[in-house]
Design a protein around this motif. Structure first.
Motif, PDB file in Angstrom:
ATOM      1  N   LEU A  40      52.797 -25.599 -32.568  1.00 34.63           N
ATOM      2  CA  LEU A  40      53.197 -26.778 -31.642  1.00 34.63           C
ATOM      3  C   LEU A  40      53.437 -26.133 -30.359  1.00 34.63           C
ATOM      4  CD1 LEU A  40      54.115 -29.883 -31.505  1.00 34.63           C
ATOM      5  CD2 LEU A  40      56.179 -28.896 -32.232  1.00 34.63           C
ATOM      6  N   PRO A  41      54.217 -25.127 -30.054  1.00 39.45           N
ATOM      7  CA  PRO A  41      54.563 -24.637 -28.851  1.00 39.45           C
ATOM      8  C   PRO A  41      53.234 -24.240 -27.723  1.00 39.45           C
ATOM      9  CG  PRO A  41      55.900 -23.446 -30.171  1.00 39.45           C
ATOM     10  CD  PRO A  41      54.614 -24.204 -31.065  1.00 39.45           C
ATOM     11  N   GLU A  42      52.303 -23.683 -28.392  1.00 38.97           N
ATOM     12  CA  GLU A  42      50.969 -23.813 -27.765  1.00 38.97           C
ATOM     13  C   GLU A  42      50.382 -24.955 -27.262  1.00 38.97           C
ATOM     14  OE1 GLU A  42      51.737 -22.121 -30.717  1.00 38.97           O
ATOM     15  OE2 GLU A  42      52.296 -19.957 -29.901  1.00 38.97           O
ATOM     16  N   ARG A  43      50.396 -26.000 -28.044  1.00 43.00           N
ATOM     17  CA  ARG A  43      49.811 -27.381 -28.017  1.00 43.00           C
ATOM     18  C   ARG A  43      50.443 -27.976 -26.914  1.00 43.00           C
ATOM     19  NH1 ARG A  43      45.771 -29.769 -26.608  1.00 43.00           N
ATOM     20  NH2 ARG A  43      45.566 -31.922 -27.416  1.00 43.00           N
ATOM     21  N   ILE A  44      51.841 -27.778 -26.925  1.00 42.02           N
ATOM     22  CA  ILE A  44      52.632 -28.595 -25.649  1.00 42.02           C
ATOM     23  C   ILE A  44      52.497 -27.813 -24.621  1.00 42.02           C
ATOM     24  CG2 ILE A  44      54.871 -28.702 -24.667  1.00 42.02           C
ATOM     25  CD1 ILE A  44      56.005 -29.085 -27.775  1.00 42.02           C
ATOM     26  N   ARG A  45      52.160 -26.482 -24.351  1.00 43.55           N
ATOM     27  CA  ARG A  45      51.602 -25.696 -22.988  1.00 43.55           C
ATOM     28  C   ARG A  45      50.293 -26.131 -22.746  1.00 43.55           C
ATOM     29  NH1 ARG A  45      54.941 -21.198 -25.638  1.00 43.55           N
ATOM     30  NH2 ARG A  45      52.922 -20.501 -26.436  1.00 43.55           N
ATOM     31  N   GLN A  46      49.547 -26.356 -23.525  1.00 44.01           N
ATOM     32  CA  GLN A  46      48.312 -27.017 -23.163  1.00 44.01           C
ATOM     33  C   GLN A  46      48.216 -28.239 -22.512  1.00 44.01           C
ATOM     34  OE1 GLN A  46      46.107 -26.918 -26.860  1.00 44.01           O
ATOM     35  NE2 GLN A  46      45.867 -24.381 -26.848  1.00 44.01           N
ATOM     36  N   LEU A  47      49.005 -29.088 -23.026  1.00 42.72           N
ATOM     37  CA  LEU A  47      49.157 -30.326 -22.622  1.00 42.72           C
ATOM     38  C   LEU A  47      49.772 -30.642 -21.109  1.00 42.72           C
ATOM     39  CD1 LEU A  47      49.747 -32.329 -25.978  1.00 42.72           C
ATOM     40  CD2 LEU A  47      47.663 -32.364 -24.618  1.00 42.72           C
ATOM     41  N   THR A  48      50.841 -29.607 -21.082  1.00 44.39           N
ATOM     42  CA  THR A  48      51.580 -29.773 -19.431  1.00 44.39           C
ATOM     43  C   THR A  48      51.347 -28.653 -18.664  1.00 44.39           C
ATOM     44  OG1 THR A  48      53.157 -28.362 -20.805  1.00 44.39           O
ATOM     45  CG2 THR A  48      53.340 -30.839 -20.746  1.00 44.39           C
ATOM     46  N   ASP A  49      50.155 -27.977 -18.555  1.00 44.68           N
ATOM     47  CA  ASP A  49      49.571 -26.858 -17.635  1.00 44.68           C
ATOM     48  C   ASP A  49      50.706 -25.810 -17.823  1.00 44.68           C
ATOM     49  OD1 ASP A  49      48.300 -25.708 -15.728  1.00 44.68           O
ATOM     50  OD2 ASP A  49      49.058 -26.578 -14.073  1.00 44.68           O
ATOM     51  N   GLY A  50      50.921 -25.086 -18.839  1.00 45.72           N
ATOM     52  CA  GLY A  50      51.722 -23.935 -18.973  1.00 45.72           C
ATOM     53  C   GLY A  50      53.363 -24.118 -19.699  1.00 45.72           C
ATOM     54  N   GLY A  51      53.605 -25.373 -19.971  1.00 42.78           N
ATOM     55  CA  GLY A  51      54.654 -25.640 -20.949  1.00 42.78           C
ATOM     56  C   GLY A  51      55.372 -26.536 -19.671  1.00 42.78           C
ATOM     57  N   THR A  52      56.792 -26.924 -20.308  1.00 41.91           N
ATOM     58  CA  THR A  52      57.703 -27.852 -19.784  1.00 41.91           C
ATOM     59  C   THR A  52      58.732 -27.170 -19.271  1.00 41.91           C
ATOM     60  OG1 THR A  52      58.736 -28.427 -21.772  1.00 41.91           O
ATOM     61  CG2 THR A  52      57.001 -29.820 -21.109  1.00 41.91           C
ATOM     62  N   GLN A  53      59.247 -27.703 -18.040  1.00 44.45           N
ATOM     63  CA  GLN A  53      60.516 -27.415 -17.366  1.00 44.45           C
ATOM     64  C   GLN A  53      61.755 -27.802 -18.170  1.00 44.45           C
ATOM     65  OE1 GLN A  53      60.519 -25.349 -14.851  1.00 44.45           O
ATOM     66  NE2 GLN A  53      62.878 -25.300 -14.994  1.00 44.45           N
ATOM     67  N   TYR A  54      61.580 -29.091 -18.914  1.00 43.74           N
ATOM     68  CA  TYR A  54      62.941 -29.562 -19.476  1.00 43.74           C
ATOM     69  C   TYR A  54      62.257 -29.900 -21.200  1.00 43.74           C
ATOM     70  CZ  TYR A  54      64.354 -29.852 -14.650  1.00 43.74           C
ATOM     71  OH  TYR A  54      64.772 -29.834 -13.361  1.00 43.74           O
ATOM     72  N   ALA A  55      63.319 -29.880 -22.005  1.00 47.79           N
ATOM     73  CA  ALA A  55      63.134 -30.247 -23.183  1.00 47.79           C
ATOM     74  C   ALA A  55      64.405 -30.906 -23.680  1.00 47.79           C
ATOM     75  CB  ALA A  55      62.885 -29.260 -24.132  1.00 47.79           C
ATOM     76  N   LEU A  56      64.298 -32.028 -24.393  1.00 50.76           N
ATOM     77  CA  LEU A  56      65.390 -33.034 -24.809  1.00 50.76           C
ATOM     78  C   LEU A  56      65.362 -33.122 -26.437  1.00 50.76           C
ATOM     79  CD1 LEU A  56      68.082 -34.568 -24.185  1.00 50.76           C
ATOM     80  CD2 LEU A  56      66.870 -36.632 -24.394  1.00 50.76           C
ATOM     81  N   ASP A  57      66.414 -32.683 -27.258  1.00 55.07           N
ATOM     82  CA  ASP A  57      66.216 -32.617 -28.709  1.00 55.07           C
ATOM     83  C   ASP A  57      67.260 -33.876 -29.201  1.00 55.07           C
ATOM     84  OD1 ASP A  57      65.364 -31.566 -31.535  1.00 55.07           O
ATOM     85  OD2 ASP A  57      67.712 -31.439 -31.537  1.00 55.07           O
ATOM     86  N   THR A  58      66.952 -34.605 -29.998  1.00 54.70           N
ATOM     87  CA  THR A  58      67.508 -35.509 -30.599  1.00 54.70           C
ATOM     88  C   THR A  58      67.736 -35.656 -31.976  1.00 54.70           C
ATOM     89  OG1 THR A  58      65.613 -37.399 -30.952  1.00 54.70           O
ATOM     90  CG2 THR A  58      66.564 -37.174 -28.810  1.00 54.70           C
ATOM     91  N   THR A  59      66.855 -34.454 -32.553  1.00 51.85           N
ATOM     92  CA  THR A  59      66.780 -34.398 -33.952  1.00 51.85           C
ATOM     93  C   THR A  59      67.638 -33.232 -34.703  1.00 51.85           C
ATOM     94  OG1 THR A  59      65.127 -32.639 -34.125  1.00 51.85           O
ATOM     95  CG2 THR A  59      64.306 -34.618 -33.621  1.00 51.85           C
ATOM     96  N   ALA A  60      68.320 -32.277 -34.094  1.00 49.01           N
ATOM     97  CA  ALA A  60      69.006 -31.266 -34.909  1.00 49.01           C
ATOM     98  C   ALA A  60      68.175 -30.410 -35.646  1.00 49.01           C
ATOM     99  CB  ALA A  60      70.236 -31.894 -35.509  1.00 49.01           C
ATOM    100  N   SER A  61      66.908 -30.531 -35.515  1.00 45.36           N
ATOM    101  CA  SER A  61      66.149 -29.648 -36.319  1.00 45.36           C
ATOM    102  C   SER A  61      65.734 -28.285 -35.818  1.00 45.36           C
ATOM    103  CB  SER A  61      64.688 -30.360 -36.675  1.00 45.36           C
ATOM    104  OG  SER A  61      63.618 -29.419 -37.047  1.00 45.36           O
TER     105      SER A  61
END
Length: 367
Positions: free
Chosen positions: A243-264
């Motif tokens: 999952l982290p690698e896929r997010i980085r691929q989709l966002t040109d190197g990763g995201t500046q921000y992340a918001l968690d609503t799951t507590a997972s």
């Protein structure tokens, strides 16, 4: 004053819609509001798991909106009889954080909101037998036909707007949108991961799209991901391998921000790994167990913090959100299903089962 309200009498029992009695008039700085609609928030339902910390029996509800029918002489006369208002969380107004425009971090937030109201108040609301009900939940107790609230909690809105739907902007949608617009201050060129596409997460997605932010939404439910995609996010199943690698691929190197609503914990660690250097992760879900952070997740300047109520000053953010909605850029109404107040238990079941993102309860009044 007698009216109908939904009462929760025990942590295991269903709500009962019954007659209650309000035994006081609005004091100075208070208003009596005829409720047009009240959203059902996960925080209301979490009372069942509060291990006795929330006093019962009580009238819950903290996403109310309605019309002011009586005032106790608000000190600044900012709100008058006949005004349409959205109700938000309670705060004292005089502690250091309140004076610094951070009412969500009020020194008295827990006692004013999560435990039913001010402890020093004598019982104001009783059932038909005279038994006291817990003081105002989040300053509101809006699962009812009427609510007695501090004028400080209320935000006046344009009477041309659909009042019965707007109470949702007082908490859940305020939290998600505020995290993006206030906490992160995200804008064009920024990137964001949203973990969990429920009401708070989807509000974050809508606000991010309105702000020109490239967003990845992660969830395990295909129907929630479809909603996130409709609102402008890139959908990504939570079970995606790497999952982290896929997010980085989709966002040109990763995201500046992340918001968690799951507590997972696994998702939180994955989101941290997908952050750019100096990136920030905000948590809005309440953690009920220790959060183990994997080695390396906080390297390279990454940070993690809790966000309460979207760091919002409701009187500023709620008008901003209604303006975005009027411009077609914050379509929160697409997530709503309305129920008569008498069907509150059906609304709770549908919410728990994921059949509805955001229930809104409408009091029924005799014609």
């Amino acid at each position: 004053m007698k009216f109908q309200a939904a009462v929760l009498r025990s942590y295991e029992s269903p709500f009962t819609v019954e007659e209650v009695d309000l035994r006081t008039e609005p004091a100075a700085g208070e208003i009596l509001v005829e409720i047009a609609g009240s959203g059902m928030c996960r925080t209301d339902l979490a009372v069942r798991r509060s291990a006795g910390r929330s006093p019962l029996p009580a009238v819950l509800g903290h996403e109310g909106a309605g019309v002011v029918v009586r005032t106790g002489g608000a000190p600044d006369a900012a709100i008058s009889v006949g005004d349409h208002v959205v109700l938000s969380f309670d705060s004292c107004g005089h502690c250091r954080n309140c004076r610094s425009a951070a009412p969500a971090y009020c020194d008295s937030f827990a006692s004013l909101n999560l435990y039913g109201g001010r402890e020093e108040e004598s019982p104001r609301l009783t059932d038909a037998t005279g038994k006291a009900l817990a003081p105002r939940w989040f300053g509101q107790s809006s699962f009812a036909e009427y609510a007695l609230v501090p004028a400080r909690n209320a935000v006046r809105i344009d009477p041309a707007l659909p009042l019965e739907l707007l109470g949702l902007l007082g908490c859940g949608f305020l939290t998600g949108a505020g995290a993006v617009l206030n906490t992160f201050g995200a804008g064009p060129g920024d990137t964001l991961t949203v973990l969990g596409a429920g009401a708070v997460g989807l509000a974050a997605v809508m606000a991010a799209t309105a702000a020109g932010v490239r967003t990845v939404a992660v969830d395990r439910h295909p129907q929630r991901l479809a909603l996130a995609e409709r609102f402008g996010a890139i959908p990504l199943p939570a079970a995606t391998a790497g999952l982290p690698e896929r997010i980085r691929q989709l966002t040109d190197g990763g995201t500046q921000y992340a918001l968690d609503t799951t507590a997972s914990a696994p998702l939180i660690n994955n989101a941290l790994r997908a952050l750019r250097p100096t990136g920030s992760l905000g948590l809005v879900a309440r953690l009920h167990t220790p959060l183990p952070l994997e080695p390396g997740t906080l390297d390279r300047g990454r940070s993690i913090r809790h966000i309460c109520e979207g760091d919002a000053v409701p009187g500023l953010l709620i008008p901003r959100l209604t303006g975005l909605w009027q411009a077609g850029r914050f379509p929160f109404d697409e997530l709503i299903r309305t129920y008569p107040l008498a069907d509150i238990n059906e609304a709770e079941r549908d919410c728990d089962a994921g059949r509805v993102v955001k229930p809104v309860l409408l009091p029924e009044r005799a014609a």
